[in-house]
Design an enzyme around this catalytic site. Structure first.
Site, PDB file in Angstrom:
ATOM      1  N   ARG A 173      47.022  -2.020   2.180  1.00 16.12           N
ATOM      2  CA  ARG A 173      46.465  -2.816   1.422  1.00 16.12           C
ATOM      3  C   ARG A 173      45.385  -3.008   1.343  1.00 16.12           C
ATOM      4  O   ARG A 173      44.064  -3.019   0.969  1.00 16.12           O
ATOM      5  CB  ARG A 173      46.740  -4.480   1.613  1.00 16.12           C
ATOM      6  CG  ARG A 173      48.337  -3.817   0.171  1.00 16.12           C
ATOM      7  CD  ARG A 173      49.781  -5.570   0.811  1.00 16.12           C
ATOM      8  NE  ARG A 173      50.234  -4.289   2.474  1.00 16.12           N
ATOM      9  CZ  ARG A 173      51.203  -3.639   1.830  1.00 16.12           C
ATOM     10  NH1 ARG A 173      51.595  -3.730   0.449  1.00 16.12           N
ATOM     11  NH2 ARG A 173      50.694  -2.701   3.237  1.00 16.12           N
ATOM     12  N   THR A 174      44.282  -3.258   2.399  1.00 12.58           N
ATOM     13  CA  THR A 174      43.687  -3.571   3.370  1.00 12.58           C
ATOM     14  C   THR A 174      42.824  -2.874   3.309  1.00 12.58           C
ATOM     15  O   THR A 174      41.300  -2.786   2.787  1.00 12.58           O
ATOM     16  CB  THR A 174      43.324  -4.172   4.983  1.00 12.58           C
ATOM     17  OG1 THR A 174      44.858  -4.914   4.946  1.00 12.58           O
ATOM     18  CG2 THR A 174      42.584  -4.675   5.462  1.00 12.58           C
ATOM     19  N   LYS A 192      38.650  14.193  19.876  1.00  8.77           N
ATOM     20  CA  LYS A 192      38.937  14.858  21.076  1.00  8.77           C
ATOM     21  C   LYS A 192      38.078  14.643  22.096  1.00  8.77           C
ATOM     22  O   LYS A 192      37.187  14.970  23.519  1.00  8.77           O
ATOM     23  CB  LYS A 192      37.123  16.195  20.428  1.00  8.77           C
ATOM     24  CG  LYS A 192      37.492  16.797  19.811  1.00  8.77           C
ATOM     25  CD  LYS A 192      36.720  17.494  18.545  1.00  8.77           C
ATOM     26  CE  LYS A 192      36.982  18.554  17.268  1.00  8.77           C
ATOM     27  NZ  LYS A 192      35.838  19.135  15.859  1.00  8.77           N
ATOM     28  N   ARG A 223      39.361  -1.827  11.274  1.00  2.00           N
ATOM     29  CA  ARG A 223      41.041  -2.123  12.290  1.00  2.00           C
ATOM     30  C   ARG A 223      41.353  -0.991  13.006  1.00  2.00           C
ATOM     31  O   ARG A 223      40.282   0.439  12.677  1.00  2.00           O
ATOM     32  CB  ARG A 223      42.069  -1.829  10.402  1.00  2.00           C
ATOM     33  CG  ARG A 223      43.057  -1.678  11.134  1.00  2.00           C
ATOM     34  CD  ARG A 223      44.040  -1.750  10.640  1.00  2.00           C
ATOM     35  NE  ARG A 223      44.322  -2.828   9.515  1.00  2.00           N
ATOM     36  CZ  ARG A 223      45.163  -3.056   9.275  1.00  2.00           C
ATOM     37  NH1 ARG A 223      46.803  -2.263   8.377  1.00  2.00           N
ATOM     38  NH2 ARG A 223      45.455  -4.780   7.940  1.00  2.00           N
ATOM     39  N   HIS A 270      42.957 -10.979  11.589  1.00  5.36           N
ATOM     40  CA  HIS A 270      43.224 -10.246  10.672  1.00  5.36           C
ATOM     41  C   HIS A 270      42.345 -11.147   9.411  1.00  5.36           C
ATOM     42  O   HIS A 270      43.566 -12.033   9.426  1.00  5.36           O
ATOM     43  CB  HIS A 270      44.944  -9.852   9.779  1.00  5.36           C
ATOM     44  CG  HIS A 270      44.400  -8.857   9.180  1.00  5.36           C
ATOM     45  ND1 HIS A 270      43.578  -8.514   8.327  1.00  5.36           N
ATOM     46  CD2 HIS A 270      45.373  -8.209   8.391  1.00  5.36           C
ATOM     47  CE1 HIS A 270      43.755  -7.882   6.975  1.00  5.36           C
ATOM     48  NE2 HIS A 270      45.061  -7.477   7.263  1.00  5.36           N
TER      49      HIS A 270
HETATM   50  N1   CP Z   1      48.461  -6.745   4.757  1.00  6.46           N
HETATM   51  C1   CP Z   1      48.183  -5.746   5.515  1.00  6.46           C
HETATM   52  O1   CP Z   1      47.069  -5.829   6.264  1.00  6.46           O
HETATM   53  O2   CP Z   1      48.241  -4.633   4.510  1.00  6.46           O
HETATM   54  P1   CP Z   1      48.191  -3.161   5.203  1.00  6.46           P
HETATM   55  O3   CP Z   1      48.458  -2.755   6.560  1.00  6.46           O
HETATM   56  O4   CP Z   1      48.702  -2.132   4.063  1.00  6.46           O
HETATM   57  O5   CP Z   1      46.648  -3.436   5.545  1.00  6.46           O
END
Ligand code: CP
Length: 329
Positions: free
Chosen positions: A78-79, A106, A128, A156
């Site tokens: 999603r993100t 590496k 991320r 998040h």
């Molecule tokens: N909600 C969320 O962060 O989903 P993803 O891990 O798929 O990005």
């Protein structure tokens, strides 16, 4: 920088007027750093973008000539897709990087990896990373705007913003709403960012789960704690169901997923037995049949896909506002 849409030039006023169009921060590292005005500005900006992306021509030139790198050192559906769509809807140039198949394997450091990408004239980084604090660390060591797309068990922020925005959309306001976050609070960056965001906006927040999955510092966050799911559901207007983050658990926190599901899983019978109708949320990915049954996840009370839809507008707003700061420097 103006939001422009060639579809509708006259009916597209900027929501921003002097003094009201700036975030107080140069990066989006966590909700903890945002002011209430920042969050309200992001929501107002997202309202405009939501309007625009529901038109036949969804693209605006706001971030033309801005290059954004999406660096994903951890899995995401999603993100990652939401940020990429948000960037493309804003006409930014986009590059996508994932650690698998890269020179990280590496032995290259995070700073070296990012500085090499920035040397190719990249302006903003969406990252991320599995390490809590990775986004803060990067913001202090490289010369680019950093957007935290989830850092380990820490924060998040865009998920919390889209969650609160979805509650605002449903009820017209967040203030005074009772929200219970159910599940693996201990390992959840979504829970921590949601608690910060909802509290800043004046919601009442409860967490619910097995005692072993509630952090010891929870009292310092000013939330209620409940270990009985039925009581939590009877209290709330909104239940945000989280999955168990098995990938972050190196010991057992409960006897089995089946037992967890019997105690903390949300099913139709439980929902129907409540005296009122509540709203169901989930940040995804869903483990159907564990924290939530399919009939609840897909029910009219569920706003799970509205959350996903709102994520694009929220991320457009965040990127747009951060880039605006950049232009002024
Ligand atoms: N909600 C969320 O962060 O989903 P993803 O891990 O798929 O990005």
């Amino acid at each position: 920088m103006k939001i422009e849409n060639k579809n509708n030039k006259t009916n597209n006023p900027s929501p921003f007027r002097a003094g009201a169009n700036k975030l107080s921060t140069h990066h989006l590292l966590g909700i903890k750093d945002l002011t209430v005005s920042d969050i309200e500005l992001i929501f107002k900006t997202a309202d405009n973008f939501k309007d625009i992306i529901n038109r036949p021509i969804k693209k605006v030139p706001s971030l033309r000539d801005i290059t954004i790198a999406n660096l994903f050192f951890e899995s995401s559906t999603r993100t990652r897709v939401s940020f990429e769509l948000a960037e493309k809807r804003l006409s930014a140039d986009v590059i996508n990087f994932s650690s698998s198949g890269s020179s990280v394997k590496k032995g290259e450091t995070l700073i070296d990896t990012v500085n090499n990408i920035l040397a190719m004239k990249v302006d903003m980084v969406v990252m991320r990373h599995p390490a809590p604090g990775a986004a803060h660390f990067l913001s202090k060591n490289v010369n680019a705007k950093i957007v935290n797309a989830g850092d380990g068990t820490h924060e998040h922020p865009t998920q919390a913003l889209l969650d609160a925005y979805s509650i605002r959309q449903k009820f017209g306001k967040v203030k005074g709403k009772k929200v219970v976050i159910v599940g693996d609070i201990l390992h959840s960056r979504v829970a921590l960012s949601n608690i910060y965001c909802l509290k800043k906006l004046g919601a009442e927040v409860m967490v619910c789960g097995p005692t072993t999955l509630i952090p010891k510092y929870i009292d310092s966050l000013g939330v209620k704690v409940e270990n009985n799911l039925r009581k939590a559901l009877e209290w709330c207007d909104v239940a945000n169901m989280l999955r168990i983050q098995l990938e972050r658990q190196d010991i057992k926190y409960f006897p089995s997923l089946r037992e967890y599901s019997m105690q903390f899983g949300l099913n139709r019978a439980l929902l129907d037995s409540l005296k009122k109708e509540i709203i169901i949320m989930h940040p995804g990915p869903i483990n159907r049949g564990v924290e939530i049954t399919s009939d609840v996840a897909d029910s009219k009370q569920s706003i799970i896909l509205e959350q996903v839809e709102n994520g694009v507008a929220i991320r457009m707003a965040v990127l747009y506002l951060l880039a605006g700061r950049q232009e002024e420097n």
